[in-house]
Design a protein around this motif. Structure first.
Motif, PDB file in Angstrom:
ATOM      1  N   PRO A  20       0.874  -1.202   0.172  1.00 54.20           N
ATOM      2  CA  PRO A  20       0.032   0.124  -0.262  1.00 54.20           C
ATOM      3  C   PRO A  20       0.995   1.300   0.038  1.00 54.20           C
ATOM      4  O   PRO A  20       1.859   1.254   0.543  1.00 54.20           O
ATOM      5  CB  PRO A  20      -0.890  -0.072   1.417  1.00 54.20           C
ATOM      6  CG  PRO A  20      -0.109  -0.844   2.288  1.00 54.20           C
ATOM      7  CD  PRO A  20       0.842  -1.935   1.252  1.00 54.20           C
ATOM      8  N   ILE A  21       0.303   2.264  -0.606  1.00 56.09           N
ATOM      9  CA  ILE A  21       0.898   3.556  -0.417  1.00 56.09           C
ATOM     10  C   ILE A  21       0.160   4.421   0.458  1.00 56.09           C
ATOM     11  O   ILE A  21      -1.346   4.550   0.342  1.00 56.09           O
ATOM     12  CB  ILE A  21       1.037   4.163  -2.018  1.00 56.09           C
ATOM     13  CG1 ILE A  21       1.694   3.611  -3.004  1.00 56.09           C
ATOM     14  CG2 ILE A  21       1.374   5.861  -1.782  1.00 56.09           C
ATOM     15  CD1 ILE A  21       1.826   4.380  -4.330  1.00 56.09           C
ATOM     16  N   THR A  22       0.853   4.811   1.427  1.00 53.65           N
ATOM     17  CA  THR A  22       0.125   5.436   2.510  1.00 53.65           C
ATOM     18  C   THR A  22       0.479   7.038   2.929  1.00 53.65           C
ATOM     19  O   THR A  22       1.230   7.590   2.191  1.00 53.65           O
ATOM     20  CB  THR A  22       0.575   4.600   3.959  1.00 53.65           C
ATOM     21  OG1 THR A  22       2.018   5.004   4.048  1.00 53.65           O
ATOM     22  CG2 THR A  22       0.255   3.279   3.785  1.00 53.65           C
ATOM     23  N   LEU A  37      -1.670  11.495  -4.699  1.00 55.12           N
ATOM     24  CA  LEU A  37      -2.372  10.637  -5.606  1.00 55.12           C
ATOM     25  C   LEU A  37      -1.887  10.998  -7.067  1.00 55.12           C
ATOM     26  O   LEU A  37      -1.832  10.131  -8.105  1.00 55.12           O
ATOM     27  CB  LEU A  37      -4.060  10.980  -5.660  1.00 55.12           C
ATOM     28  CG  LEU A  37      -4.665  10.741  -4.358  1.00 55.12           C
ATOM     29  CD1 LEU A  37      -6.098  11.298  -4.526  1.00 55.12           C
ATOM     30  CD2 LEU A  37      -4.898   9.055  -4.410  1.00 55.12           C
ATOM     31  N   LEU A  38      -1.961  12.277  -7.463  1.00 52.83           N
ATOM     32  CA  LEU A  38      -1.314  12.561  -8.656  1.00 52.83           C
ATOM     33  C   LEU A  38       0.165  11.999  -8.985  1.00 52.83           C
ATOM     34  O   LEU A  38       0.469  11.611  -9.965  1.00 52.83           O
ATOM     35  CB  LEU A  38      -1.511  14.322  -8.904  1.00 52.83           C
ATOM     36  CG  LEU A  38      -2.599  14.835  -9.072  1.00 52.83           C
ATOM     37  CD1 LEU A  38      -2.571  16.177  -9.180  1.00 52.83           C
ATOM     38  CD2 LEU A  38      -3.461  14.340 -10.236  1.00 52.83           C
ATOM     39  N   GLU A  39       1.080  12.312  -7.908  1.00 51.76           N
ATOM     40  CA  GLU A  39       2.448  12.024  -8.136  1.00 51.76           C
ATOM     41  C   GLU A  39       2.572  10.312  -8.322  1.00 51.76           C
ATOM     42  O   GLU A  39       3.571  10.113  -9.038  1.00 51.76           O
ATOM     43  CB  GLU A  39       3.411  12.470  -6.973  1.00 51.76           C
ATOM     44  CG  GLU A  39       3.618  14.064  -7.038  1.00 51.76           C
ATOM     45  CD  GLU A  39       4.563  14.274  -5.616  1.00 51.76           C
ATOM     46  OE1 GLU A  39       4.980  15.354  -5.773  1.00 51.76           O
ATOM     47  OE2 GLU A  39       4.468  13.423  -4.795  1.00 51.76           O
ATOM     48  N   SER A  43      -5.399   5.989  -7.387  1.00 51.29           N
ATOM     49  CA  SER A  43      -6.849   6.378  -7.089  1.00 51.29           C
ATOM     50  C   SER A  43      -7.155   6.245  -5.525  1.00 51.29           C
ATOM     51  O   SER A  43      -8.213   7.071  -5.390  1.00 51.29           O
ATOM     52  CB  SER A  43      -7.616   5.756  -7.888  1.00 51.29           C
ATOM     53  OG  SER A  43      -7.741   4.189  -7.676  1.00 51.29           O
ATOM     54  N   ARG A  44      -6.081   6.036  -4.924  1.00 54.37           N
ATOM     55  CA  ARG A  44      -6.411   5.779  -3.433  1.00 54.37           C
ATOM     56  C   ARG A  44      -5.198   5.732  -2.535  1.00 54.37           C
ATOM     57  O   ARG A  44      -4.245   5.320  -3.194  1.00 54.37           O
ATOM     58  CB  ARG A  44      -7.375   4.590  -2.925  1.00 54.37           C
ATOM     59  CG  ARG A  44      -6.832   3.336  -3.338  1.00 54.37           C
ATOM     60  CD  ARG A  44      -7.751   2.195  -3.320  1.00 54.37           C
ATOM     61  NE  ARG A  44      -9.278   2.584  -3.876  1.00 54.37           N
ATOM     62  CZ  ARG A  44      -9.366   2.280  -5.370  1.00 54.37           C
ATOM     63  NH1 ARG A  44      -8.385   2.170  -5.856  1.00 54.37           N
ATOM     64  NH2 ARG A  44     -10.540   2.525  -5.819  1.00 54.37           N
ATOM     65  N   ILE A  58      -8.703   6.871   1.656  1.00 55.76           N
ATOM     66  CA  ILE A  58      -9.356   8.083   0.977  1.00 55.76           C
ATOM     67  C   ILE A  58      -8.909   7.739  -0.504  1.00 55.76           C
ATOM     68  O   ILE A  58      -7.928   7.606  -1.002  1.00 55.76           O
ATOM     69  CB  ILE A  58      -8.290   9.095   1.265  1.00 55.76           C
ATOM     70  CG1 ILE A  58      -8.401   9.613   2.676  1.00 55.76           C
ATOM     71  CG2 ILE A  58      -8.985  10.474   0.623  1.00 55.76           C
ATOM     72  CD1 ILE A  58      -7.481  10.562   3.482  1.00 55.76           C
ATOM     73  N   SER A  59     -10.191   7.768  -1.208  1.00 55.79           N
ATOM     74  CA  SER A  59     -10.263   7.541  -2.695  1.00 55.79           C
ATOM     75  C   SER A  59     -10.526   8.927  -3.521  1.00 55.79           C
ATOM     76  O   SER A  59     -10.671   9.839  -2.734  1.00 55.79           O
ATOM     77  CB  SER A  59     -11.204   6.589  -3.022  1.00 55.79           C
ATOM     78  OG  SER A  59     -12.550   7.096  -2.746  1.00 55.79           O
ATOM     79  N   GLU A  60     -10.082   8.834  -4.882  1.00 56.70           N
ATOM     80  CA  GLU A  60     -10.134  10.244  -5.337  1.00 56.70           C
ATOM     81  C   GLU A  60     -11.742  10.414  -5.624  1.00 56.70           C
ATOM     82  O   GLU A  60     -11.785  11.635  -5.454  1.00 56.70           O
ATOM     83  CB  GLU A  60      -9.478   9.627  -6.815  1.00 56.70           C
ATOM     84  CG  GLU A  60     -10.193   8.723  -7.868  1.00 56.70           C
ATOM     85  CD  GLU A  60      -9.668   8.633  -9.247  1.00 56.70           C
ATOM     86  OE1 GLU A  60      -8.564   9.099  -9.186  1.00 56.70           O
ATOM     87  OE2 GLU A  60     -10.149   8.050 -10.019  1.00 56.70           O
TER      88      GLU A  60
END
Length: 297
Positions: A20-22, A37-39, A43-44, A58-60
């Motif tokens: 996971p990316i946190t 999210l952009l970098e 999408s979450r 947290i989702s987009e």
């Protein structure tokens, strides 16, 4: 039961999950969430507490809803990420891919936390399921077998506020934008609004030259809300002009490949070169959720 069918059903969450990316709950803002999210082109994000345990997600789509409803004078770096965080639904790492897909469809969510010894150590997303289908199941289904034979559309001249409101009302992640002749010209997703939110969401004023109902320079009382720049920005200013599409007779893996390679959640479906529907990661997930021992490859 055929061996190949048994194999595709018995693949488990642990086989497909990603690390996971946190983001940290205590020290992150809405700005930090959007930036990451952009970098990372995801999408979450999973949210960690001070002990590095996963406590939320947290989702987009959550971010889009938050930006739509935010009408305060706060800048996006002043809004705690915890205001947007939701509980994360988790499963044991041994749960089979079919049951994981079914849970996503039943709960209308795009991801699952994956637990090892009751601690979340990974994340399984619809993107992972689409990539798995692409790599393993050529010839199983055609695009026409799973596509949604319709799509939500709006006008290129609608405001971003109106378009995002419609997306949330219809519970979709994308909307096709048409010109005044009814011809599809582009597509707008939550991701498309994040860049302008990063810019305008940190300013104290909004400079507006496009919407007659708002002064040329107005206080920033919100983001994509009706009182903010979302009502002063037209959809065609931020939409993606290219609508990635596949033919309804193509193998479903063609749609999967288009989504993975273009890093998008859905593609248009053409019939006689006319846009007639959408096939999305949700449609592919639904196909996996509906697998049975009688499926053939």
């Amino acid at each position: 039961m055929r061996a190949d069918v048994q194999e595709k059903i018995s693949v488990a969450a642990r086989d497909l999950m990603k690390e996971p990316i946190t983001i940290k709950k205590s020290s992150s803002s809405m700005y930090d969430v959007i930036k990451k999210l952009l970098e990372c082109d995801i999408s979450r994000l999973l949210v960690m507490d001070g002990t590095e345990n996963i406590v939320g997600i947290i989702s987009e789509k959550d971010v889009g809803l938050s930006l739509l409803s935010e009408i305060s004078e706060r800048k996006i770096n002043e809004i705690p990420s915890s205001e947007t965080m939701k509980p994360v639904l988790s499963v044991d790492e041994s749960l089979c891919v079919r049951e994981c897909a079914k849970m996503m469809i039943d709960r209308n969510i795009g991801s699952l936390g994956v637990c090892e010894n009751k601690r979340i150590t990974g994340i399984l997303t619809k993107t992972d399921l689409v990539n798995y289908y692409l790599q393993n199941h050529t010839g199983l289904k055609k695009v026409r077998d799973v596509m949604t034979l319709s799509y939500v559309s709006g006008s290129c001249n609608d405001s971003v506020h109106d378009i995002i409101t419609e997306m949330i009302r219809k519970r979709v992640s994308r909307i096709i934008l048409k010109n005044q002749d009814g011809i599809p010209k582009g597509i707008l997703t939550f991701r498309d609004i994040f860049q302008i939110s990063m810019i305008f969401g940190q300013e104290d004023v909004v400079v507006n030259n496009t919407h007659s109902s708002i002064p040329e320079v107005s206080p920033r009382t919100g983001f994509i809300s009706e009182s903010g720049f979302g009502n002063a920005t037209m959809a065609d200013e931020v939409m993606t002009n290219n609508i990635v599409s596949v033919d309804h007779n193509d193998d479903l893996t063609s749609a999967c490949r288009a989504m993975i390679e273009n890093k998008i959640n859905g593609v248009g479906v053409l019939m006689n070169d006319k846009l007639v529907g959408i096939v999305s990661k949700t449609d592919v997930t639904q196909a996996i959720a509906s697998w049975s021992p009688f499926d053939t490859i």
